[in-house]
Design a protein around this motif. Structure first.
Motif, PDB file in Angstrom:
ATOM      1  N   LEU A   8     -15.449  70.698  24.961  1.00 53.44           N
ATOM      2  CA  LEU A   8     -15.454  72.049  25.504  1.00 53.44           C
ATOM      3  C   LEU A   8     -16.639  72.857  24.972  1.00 53.44           C
ATOM      4  N   ARG A   9     -16.951  72.675  23.681  1.00 55.99           N
ATOM      5  CA  ARG A   9     -18.087  73.377  23.088  1.00 55.99           C
ATOM      6  C   ARG A   9     -19.384  72.919  23.745  1.00 55.99           C
ATOM      7  N   SER A  10     -19.510  71.629  24.002  1.00 53.34           N
ATOM      8  CA  SER A  10     -20.703  71.087  24.642  1.00 53.34           C
ATOM      9  C   SER A  10     -20.838  71.642  26.066  1.00 53.34           C
ATOM     10  N   GLN A  11     -19.746  71.700  26.825  1.00 52.08           N
ATOM     11  CA  GLN A  11     -19.776  72.275  28.169  1.00 52.08           C
ATOM     12  C   GLN A  11     -20.182  73.743  28.129  1.00 52.08           C
ATOM     13  N   TYR A  12     -19.646  74.465  27.152  1.00 54.95           N
ATOM     14  CA  TYR A  12     -19.944  75.883  27.002  1.00 54.95           C
ATOM     15  C   TYR A  12     -21.424  76.082  26.685  1.00 54.95           C
ATOM     16  N   GLU A  13     -21.985  75.255  25.794  1.00 60.49           N
ATOM     17  CA  GLU A  13     -23.406  75.369  25.452  1.00 60.49           C
ATOM     18  C   GLU A  13     -24.285  75.067  26.671  1.00 60.49           C
ATOM     19  N   ASN A  14     -23.924  74.032  27.432  1.00 66.00           N
ATOM     20  CA  ASN A  14     -24.688  73.687  28.633  1.00 66.00           C
ATOM     21  C   ASN A  14     -24.636  74.814  29.663  1.00 66.00           C
ATOM     22  N   SER A  15     -23.471  75.437  29.817  1.00 61.91           N
ATOM     23  CA  SER A  15     -23.337  76.561  30.750  1.00 61.91           C
ATOM     24  C   SER A  15     -24.201  77.734  30.302  1.00 61.91           C
ATOM     25  N   LEU A  16     -24.190  78.023  28.992  1.00 61.51           N
ATOM     26  CA  LEU A  16     -25.011  79.119  28.476  1.00 61.51           C
ATOM     27  C   LEU A  16     -26.498  78.828  28.653  1.00 61.51           C
ATOM     28  N   LEU A  17     -26.905  77.583  28.462  1.00 62.23           N
ATOM     29  CA  LEU A  17     -28.304  77.217  28.663  1.00 62.23           C
ATOM     30  C   LEU A  17     -28.707  77.379  30.135  1.00 62.23           C
ATOM     31  N   ALA A  18     -27.812  77.012  31.043  1.00 60.41           N
ATOM     32  CA  ALA A  18     -28.093  77.149  32.465  1.00 60.41           C
ATOM     33  C   ALA A  18     -28.201  78.633  32.853  1.00 60.41           C
ATOM     34  N   VAL A  19     -27.318  79.464  32.310  1.00 60.42           N
ATOM     35  CA  VAL A  19     -27.373  80.901  32.582  1.00 60.42           C
ATOM     36  C   VAL A  19     -28.667  81.492  32.021  1.00 60.42           C
ATOM     37  N   ALA A  20     -29.050  81.078  30.826  1.00 62.63           N
ATOM     38  CA  ALA A  20     -30.275  81.591  30.215  1.00 62.63           C
ATOM     39  C   ALA A  20     -31.494  81.214  31.058  1.00 62.63           C
ATOM     40  N   GLN A  21     -31.533  79.983  31.564  1.00 64.77           N
ATOM     41  CA  GLN A  21     -32.653  79.554  32.404  1.00 64.77           C
ATOM     42  C   GLN A  21     -32.692  80.345  33.709  1.00 64.77           C
ATOM     43  N   SER A  22     -31.528  80.610  34.300  1.00 65.45           N
ATOM     44  CA  SER A  22     -31.463  81.414  35.519  1.00 65.45           C
ATOM     45  C   SER A  22     -31.967  82.827  35.264  1.00 65.45           C
ATOM     46  N   MET A  23     -31.613  83.395  34.116  1.00 69.58           N
ATOM     47  CA  MET A  23     -32.076  84.734  33.784  1.00 69.58           C
ATOM     48  C   MET A  23     -33.592  84.758  33.572  1.00 69.58           C
ATOM     49  N   ARG A  24     -34.149  83.707  32.952  1.00 69.98           N
ATOM     50  CA  ARG A  24     -35.613  83.638  32.782  1.00 69.98           C
ATOM     51  C   ARG A  24     -36.301  83.553  34.141  1.00 69.98           C
ATOM     52  N   ASP A  25     -35.744  82.755  35.052  1.00 72.63           N
ATOM     53  CA  ASP A  25     -36.317  82.638  36.393  1.00 72.63           C
ATOM     54  C   ASP A  25     -36.254  83.975  37.135  1.00 72.63           C
ATOM     55  N   ALA A  26     -35.129  84.683  37.016  1.00 76.36           N
ATOM     56  CA  ALA A  26     -34.982  85.983  37.676  1.00 76.36           C
ATOM     57  C   ALA A  26     -35.954  87.000  37.080  1.00 76.36           C
ATOM     58  N   ALA A  27     -36.151  86.973  35.763  1.00 76.75           N
ATOM     59  CA  ALA A  27     -37.086  87.902  35.122  1.00 76.75           C
ATOM     60  C   ALA A  27     -38.507  87.624  35.573  1.00 76.75           C
ATOM     61  N   GLU A  28     -38.859  86.353  35.724  1.00 76.95           N
ATOM     62  CA  GLU A  28     -40.199  85.994  36.197  1.00 76.95           C
ATOM     63  C   GLU A  28     -40.415  86.470  37.631  1.00 76.95           C
ATOM     64  N   ALA A  29     -39.401  86.300  38.492  1.00 76.69           N
ATOM     65  CA  ALA A  29     -39.509  86.755  39.877  1.00 76.69           C
ATOM     66  C   ALA A  29     -39.621  88.280  39.930  1.00 76.69           C
ATOM     67  N   ALA A  30     -38.873  88.972  39.081  1.00 77.16           N
ATOM     68  CA  ALA A  30     -38.949  90.431  39.046  1.00 77.16           C
ATOM     69  C   ALA A  30     -40.322  90.897  38.585  1.00 77.16           C
ATOM     70  N   GLU A  31     -40.907  90.201  37.620  1.00 76.11           N
ATOM     71  CA  GLU A  31     -42.236  90.563  37.134  1.00 76.11           C
ATOM     72  C   GLU A  31     -43.292  90.345  38.217  1.00 76.11           C
ATOM     73  N   LEU A  32     -43.192  89.242  38.953  1.00 74.70           N
ATOM     74  CA  LEU A  32     -44.120  88.997  40.049  1.00 74.70           C
ATOM     75  C   LEU A  32     -43.991  90.081  41.128  1.00 74.70           C
ATOM     76  N   PHE A  33     -42.768  90.467  41.417  1.00 71.70           N
ATOM     77  CA  PHE A  33     -42.534  91.505  42.411  1.00 71.70           C
ATOM     78  C   PHE A  33     -43.094  92.845  41.950  1.00 71.70           C
TER      79      PHE A  33
END
Length: 149
Positions: A8-33
């Motif tokens: 469960l801890r491993s799944q939770y860490e993977n989910s948090l990493l995926a959310v963090a990557q999505s947030m980085r992608d969204a921040a990059e798109a916002a900066e380009l905009f």
């Protein structure tokens, strides 16, 4: 078999990493905009494309205004102007010594006190007059087509 705490801890860490990557992608798109908006001038609510102003038309760094066509049709009078043209002689009779700017204030106050239904009546009066002109022009012609002149 139930998942262990480590699973469960491993799944939770993977989910948090995926959310963090999505947030980085969204921040990059916002900066380009944001950069695209800052680098694009906005005129009258629309983005002006680069290179649309011609330098050969500029005089002393200012663009020339396009010349108006003197034969172009005029815009129809607004409801306020129709109201003002109708009421002005009566108000002028009641207040003959009133300066023009005070007269305009008085007409504006009268216009603002009118309900919306009465403000729109002027537009219908103009429409009916223009329809009468069209009907008269078409009845005097030999064809059944509408004419405006």
């Amino acid at each position: 078999m139930a998942p262990t705490v480590d699973d469960l801890r491993s799944q939770y860490e993977n989910s948090l990493l995926a959310v963090a990557q999505s947030m980085r992608d969204a921040a990059e798109a916002a900066e380009l905009f944001a950069n695209a908006i800052v680098n694009t001038p906005i005129i009258n609510g629309h983005a002006k494309e680069k290179g649309t102003a011609r330098e050969e038309d500029a005089v002393d760094g200012k663009r020339k205004r396009a010349k108006k066509d003197p034969l172009a049709p005029k815009r129809p009078a607004s409801s306020f102007f129709l109201f003002q043209n109708q009421i002005r002689p009566k108000v002028k009779e009641q207040h003959p010594n009133l300066p023009s700017h005070e007269l305009r204030k008085l007409l504006a106050e009268q216009w603002n006190t009118l309900p919306e239904e009465q403000k729109n009546v002027s537009v219908f009066a103009v429409f009916s007059v223009s329809c009468d002109v069209l009907l008269f022009a078409s009845s005097n012609s030999t064809s059944n087509k509408w004419r405006t002149s």
